[in-house]
Design a protein around this motif. Structure first.
Motif, short mmCIF file in Angstrom:
data_model
loop_
_atom_site.label_atom_id
_atom_site.label_comp_id
_atom_site.label_asym_id
_atom_site.label_seq_id
_atom_site.Cartn_x
_atom_site.Cartn_y
_atom_site.Cartn_z
N ALA A 18 14.82 17.96 60.32
CA ALA A 18 15.72 18.79 59.53
C ALA A 18 15.95 18.17 58.15
CB ALA A 18 17.06 18.96 60.26
N ARG A 19 16.09 16.86 58.11
CA ARG A 19 16.26 16.18 56.81
C ARG A 19 15.01 16.34 55.96
NH1 ARG A 19 16.56 11.11 56.37
NH2 ARG A 19 17.69 11.21 54.44
N ALA A 20 13.85 16.23 56.59
CA ALA A 20 12.60 16.38 55.84
C ALA A 20 12.47 17.80 55.26
CB ALA A 20 11.41 16.07 56.75
N ASP A 21 13.11 18.76 55.92
CA ASP A 21 13.10 20.15 55.44
C ASP A 21 14.22 20.42 54.43
OD1 ASP A 21 10.90 20.74 56.97
OD2 ASP A 21 12.06 21.59 58.63
N GLY A 22 14.97 19.38 54.06
CA GLY A 22 15.98 19.54 53.02
C GLY A 22 17.42 19.69 53.48
N LEU A 23 17.66 19.65 54.79
CA LEU A 23 19.03 19.74 55.29
C LEU A 23 19.68 18.37 55.19
CD1 LEU A 23 21.13 21.57 56.78
CD2 LEU A 23 20.18 20.68 58.92
N ARG A 24 20.89 18.31 54.65
CA ARG A 24 21.62 17.05 54.60
C ARG A 24 22.26 16.84 55.96
NH1 ARG A 24 26.37 14.82 50.69
NH2 ARG A 24 26.09 12.67 51.35
N VAL A 25 21.99 15.70 56.59
CA VAL A 25 22.48 15.40 57.92
C VAL A 25 23.48 14.26 57.82
CG1 VAL A 25 21.88 14.62 60.24
CG2 VAL A 25 20.33 16.14 58.99
N LEU A 26 24.68 14.49 58.33
CA LEU A 26 25.72 13.47 58.36
C LEU A 26 26.10 13.21 59.80
CD1 LEU A 26 28.04 14.91 55.58
CD2 LEU A 26 26.25 13.19 55.32
N LEU A 27 26.30 11.95 60.13
CA LEU A 27 26.74 11.57 61.47
C LEU A 27 28.18 11.10 61.35
CD1 LEU A 27 23.60 9.56 62.59
CD2 LEU A 27 24.09 11.99 62.92
N ALA A 28 29.01 11.49 62.31
CA ALA A 28 30.44 11.17 62.23
C ALA A 28 30.93 10.62 63.56
CB ALA A 28 31.23 12.41 61.87
N GLY A 56 28.76 10.58 72.38
CA GLY A 56 28.76 11.74 73.26
C GLY A 56 27.78 12.82 72.84
N VAL A 57 27.23 12.71 71.66
CA VAL A 57 26.23 13.67 71.19
C VAL A 57 24.94 12.93 70.87
CG1 VAL A 57 25.66 15.40 69.44
CG2 VAL A 57 28.01 15.23 70.31
N LEU A 58 24.99 12.04 69.91
CA LEU A 58 23.81 11.24 69.57
C LEU A 58 23.64 10.07 70.55
CD1 LEU A 58 21.60 11.07 67.36
CD2 LEU A 58 23.02 9.32 66.30
N ILE A 59 24.77 9.53 71.01
CA ILE A 59 24.78 8.47 72.02
C ILE A 59 25.34 9.11 73.28
CG2 ILE A 59 25.67 6.20 72.64
CD1 ILE A 59 23.86 6.20 70.12
N THR A 60 24.52 9.12 74.35
CA THR A 60 24.87 9.92 75.52
C THR A 60 24.76 9.16 76.84
OG1 THR A 60 22.60 10.71 75.67
CG2 THR A 60 24.13 12.08 74.43
N GLY A 61 25.71 8.31 77.13
CA GLY A 61 25.78 7.68 78.44
C GLY A 61 24.90 6.47 78.63
N ILE A 111 29.58 8.94 58.65
CA ILE A 111 30.94 9.06 58.14
C ILE A 111 31.87 8.67 59.26
CG2 ILE A 111 32.69 10.63 57.26
CD1 ILE A 111 30.38 12.27 56.08
N TRP A 112 32.65 7.63 59.00
CA TRP A 112 33.58 7.13 60.00
C TRP A 112 34.92 7.78 59.74
CZ3 TRP A 112 37.48 3.08 59.48
CH2 TRP A 112 38.03 2.72 60.71
N ALA A 113 35.31 8.67 60.62
CA ALA A 113 36.53 9.44 60.42
C ALA A 113 37.57 8.99 61.43
CB ALA A 113 36.25 10.93 60.57
N LEU A 152 24.60 19.46 57.87
CA LEU A 152 24.85 19.45 59.31
C LEU A 152 25.54 18.13 59.63
CD1 LEU A 152 24.48 20.52 62.23
CD2 LEU A 152 22.26 19.34 62.23
N MET A 153 26.72 18.21 60.27
CA MET A 153 27.43 17.01 60.70
C MET A 153 27.36 16.93 62.22
SD MET A 153 31.29 15.71 59.90
CE MET A 153 30.95 15.52 58.17
N VAL A 154 26.94 15.77 62.72
CA VAL A 154 26.74 15.57 64.15
C VAL A 154 27.61 14.40 64.61
CG1 VAL A 154 25.04 15.01 65.93
CG2 VAL A 154 24.36 16.38 63.96
#
Length: 165
Positions: A100-110, A11-16, A139-141, A5-7
């Motif tokens: 989600a990470r604890a349940d095995g999902l790889r989480v990436l922030l971009a 504007g999503v994780l940081i919101t105002g 991940i800095w894109a 999951l890429m987030v």
């Protein structure tokens, strides 16, 4: 196959604003005397796409725009206001991503933010206490950075992953 999951960060994780989630610019004119309309017309509309893609540098372009609207503000003062007012961490989302990470999902922030903002997001908001102890990659894109003339926000070689939470 690993699930990922890429987030987006800004504007999503940081919101105002930290206190209420409203836009960082909600009280810009009342707090700093800078009207949003002229700032939009002289800075964001004509320059932001080139700034965020690395074609134009943030500070001199903003300095010129602030001078055009006679704000009397330094770029440093303006950026400090902007970045600290656009700094609300969505703790509910962070908790959900941790589960989600604890349940095995790889989480990436971009993020595709301009380097100064990207560095602020990382150093101040993402993992302010201990970067080595954070545990979700960032991940800095920086879009089209190969076309731009500006360096990445971190020393060469550019880290492709940074850990957030």
């Amino acid at each position: 196959m690993q699930r990922v999951l890429m987030v987006d960060v800004d504007g999503v994780l940081i919101t105002g604003r930290p206190e209420d989630g409203k836009s960082w610019a909600t009280d810009l004119e009342a707090d700093l005397g800078v009207p949003l309309g002229p700032l939009q017309d002289r800075f964001f509309a004509p320059h932001w796409d080139e700034i965020v893609t690395g074609v134009k540098p943030l500070r001199p372009t903003l300095d010129e725009a602030l001078a055009e609207i006679n704000s009397g503000l330094s770029v440093t003062t303006f950026l400090d206001y902007w970045f600290t007012r656009d700094a609300r961490r969505d703790e509910g989302l962070i908790s959900a991503l941790q589960r989600a990470r604890a349940d095995g999902l790889r989480v990436l922030l971009a993020t595709n933010q301009e380097p100064t903002r990207a560095r602020y997001l990382w150093d101040t908001l993402a993992c302010p206490r201990s970067p080595r102890r954070c545990s979700a990659p960032l991940i800095w894109a920086w879009r089209n950075r190969h076309r731009g003339s500006l360096p990445p926000p971190w020393p060469t070689p550019v880290p492709r992953q940074r850990h957030i939470f």
